[in-house]
Design a protein around this motif. Sequence first.
Motif, PDB file in Angstrom:
ATOM      1  N   ASP A   5      -1.972  87.218   2.188  1.00 20.40           N
ATOM      2  CA  ASP A   5      -2.234  88.088   0.944  1.00 20.40           C
ATOM      3  C   ASP A   5      -3.643  88.119   0.673  1.00 20.40           C
ATOM      4  O   ASP A   5      -4.228  89.294   0.274  1.00 20.40           O
ATOM      5  N   ASN A  53       0.526  88.554  -6.769  1.00 18.41           N
ATOM      6  CA  ASN A  53       1.648  88.225  -6.129  1.00 18.41           C
ATOM      7  C   ASN A  53       3.019  88.896  -6.735  1.00 18.41           C
ATOM      8  O   ASN A  53       3.354  88.899  -7.787  1.00 18.41           O
ATOM      9  N   THR A 113      -3.939  84.398  -5.250  1.00 18.20           N
ATOM     10  CA  THR A 113      -3.032  84.675  -4.600  1.00 18.20           C
ATOM     11  C   THR A 113      -2.439  83.576  -3.896  1.00 18.20           C
ATOM     12  O   THR A 113      -3.052  82.488  -3.789  1.00 18.20           O
TER      13      THR A 113
END
Length: 159
Positions: A87, A33, A82
Amino acid sequence: MFKLLRVDNRLVHGQVAFSIVSAYKIKKIIVANTKYATTPMLKMTLQIGKPSGVKMDIFKLEDAINYINTTTDNLEETLVVTIDPKDAEKLVLDTKYTGDVCLGGVVNGEGKKFVHSQVFLSQAEIDSIKKMVEAGANVYAQDVPSNKSLSAKDIIESY
């Protein structure tokens, strides 16, 4: 390849630190992240929640993908976490990951529908799930390993 990809808006917290790490015998956590990797205070909060005896790396999303694709480290006991399905889609497609993708916590918001336990999804996130499944990943929703899971097929149908 790594053991499990978990989508959880809280990243590393009690369910991850205890239930997931124990059930999957995790020795390392990779947080993918960009916001957390580039914000010292957020990074510190993740370190506080990390279970003892487990290593943790916090990478920007692209750096996590590069690390996974180029490392010579054994990632068989590694959990990648994540924040959102988009993502996760990028991780799956860019690393050619075909293992389990667990939707553990996806926050509610505008245009989202309740799907399972702590998982709320938008149409764009459903599209991400479809792409991950098409790429060979086993996508499902499940908060903790001891609870019932909901398959990607059922997630898509219930949406």
